[in-house]
Motif scaffolding. Structure first.
Motif, PDB file in Angstrom:
ATOM      1  N   ALA A 199       0.821  -1.207   0.000  1.00 42.78           N
ATOM      2  CA  ALA A 199       0.000   0.000   0.000  1.00 42.78           C
ATOM      3  C   ALA A 199       0.858   1.262   0.000  1.00 42.78           C
ATOM      4  O   ALA A 199       0.425   2.324  -0.461  1.00 42.78           O
ATOM      5  CB  ALA A 199      -0.924   0.003   1.215  1.00 42.78           C
ATOM      6  N   GLU A 200       2.088   1.142   0.489  1.00 45.38           N
ATOM      7  CA  GLU A 200       3.001   2.286   0.531  1.00 45.38           C
ATOM      8  C   GLU A 200       3.815   2.437  -0.747  1.00 45.38           C
ATOM      9  O   GLU A 200       4.662   3.314  -0.849  1.00 45.38           O
ATOM     10  CB  GLU A 200       3.950   2.157   1.731  1.00 45.38           C
ATOM     11  N   GLY A 201       3.571   1.561  -1.739  1.00 47.14           N
ATOM     12  CA  GLY A 201       4.207   1.714  -3.039  1.00 47.14           C
ATOM     13  C   GLY A 201       5.346   0.757  -3.335  1.00 47.14           C
ATOM     14  O   GLY A 201       5.969   0.834  -4.402  1.00 47.14           O
ATOM     15  N   TYR A 202       5.629  -0.177  -2.420  1.00 47.72           N
ATOM     16  CA  TYR A 202       6.718  -1.142  -2.633  1.00 47.72           C
ATOM     17  C   TYR A 202       6.143  -2.416  -3.242  1.00 47.72           C
ATOM     18  O   TYR A 202       5.294  -3.076  -2.638  1.00 47.72           O
ATOM     19  CB  TYR A 202       7.419  -1.450  -1.309  1.00 47.72           C
ATOM     20  N   TRP A 203       6.581  -2.745  -4.447  1.00 45.68           N
ATOM     21  CA  TRP A 203       6.020  -3.904  -5.124  1.00 45.68           C
ATOM     22  C   TRP A 203       6.808  -5.164  -4.771  1.00 45.68           C
ATOM     23  O   TRP A 203       7.931  -5.107  -4.280  1.00 45.68           O
ATOM     24  CB  TRP A 203       5.958  -3.680  -6.634  1.00 45.68           C
TER      25      TRP A 203
END
Length: 284
Positions: free
Chosen positions: A143-147
């Motif tokens: 959710a914080e942008g780390y895939w």
């Protein structure tokens, strides 16, 4: 007048154009266009220029970087993943796990029998009571942008920090626990040092606690951060440990000898490519 293909421009001009295009669009939209664009977008030179343009490094940067493309994306995402770390929004964003004694409270620095915080920008702190007080946040990394491929293949360093202090006139015990967990909340790595007890009649100085997670198992999707404590005198009120300025920051690893330049000057790099992120990053 005959039309000129953009690919007829000198490569140096194309590189300058790519420097101004958002990184995700470069990989998702531009890189698949043709082999020339692919090769240029894979150049170390481009990603180092983008790092300079965004202010992630300076011209004097002298630390080795294993992969400039990964370095750029991790710097882009770099921030404190904990919300309301300095009590500016009262208890907002924190899960109260234990609320013993007179419960959690927010006070302004330096507080009674306290000292100023090392960073003058920090104005408030959370304070505990005479029975155990614990609070936590659960960080969802996706959710914080780390895939997933970035987390599992690169496994960037996760740096956790916290600050605590006792009142000068009362002893206390401070606790911290940080866990890296999978998508289904299985704990893969943890940091849980023994509780720290501060005696009564102490200096009330602020102490930093820091831990870096590196080379942890693949599959990390959540980070649990929990801290708190209680006083040792069992006095009514708020005499337990004070905590503030907590942080979780994910950043790139810098490898090798820091005194050695990370790369040759750009004009000698030729067509050297940046190490490719898995499957063109699988950005979403």
């Amino acid at each position: 007048m005959a039309l000129v293909s953009i690919n007829e421009l000198p490569e140096s001009i194309l590189l300058e154009v790519f420097t101004h295009i958002p990184a995700r669009q470069l990989l998702l939209r531009c890189r698949p266009v043709c082999s020339l664009w692919r090769d240029l977008i894979d150049l170390v030179t481009l990603w180092k220029r983008k790092c300079l343009r965004e202010g992630f490094i300076t011209e004097e940067w002298d630390q080795p970087v294993a992969d400039w493309k990964i370095f750029f994306f991790l710097c882009s995402l770099r921030r404190n993943l904990l919300r309301n770390p300095c009590a500016e929004e009262d208890m907002k964003s924190w899960q109260i796990d234990c609320n013993g004694g007179d419960e959690w409270k927010v006070e302004s620095l330096p507080g009674d029998h306290g000292t100023d915080f090392p960073d003058s920008k920090v104005k408030k702190y959370f304070v505990t009571s005479y029975e155990m007080c614990l609070k936590s946040q659960l960080v969802d990394l996706k959710a914080e942008g780390y895939w997933e491929e970035l987390l599992d293949t690169v496994r960037p360093e996760i740096v956790v920090k916290d600050w605590f202090a006792a009142r000068a006139d009362c002893g206390c015990t401070y606790h911290i626990r940080v866990q890296l967990a999978s998508a289904d909340y299985i704990v893969l790595a943890s940091f849980e040092p023994p509780p720290v007890t501060v005696d009564q009649w102490n200096s009330a100085k602020w102490t930093e606690v820091s831990h870096t997670f590196s080379d942890y198992p693949p599959g990390v999707r959540h980070i649990l951060f929990q801290h708190g404590g209680q006083d040792t005198q069992f006095w009514a009120g708020w005499y337990g440990p004070r905590v503030t300025n907590s942080s979780i920051v994910i950043g790139p690893k810098v490898t090798g000898d820091p005194a050695r330049s990370p790369a040759q000057p750009e004009h000698t790099q030729g067509r050297e490519r940046a190490a490719r992120l898995p499957s063109s990053l699988h950005l979403h």
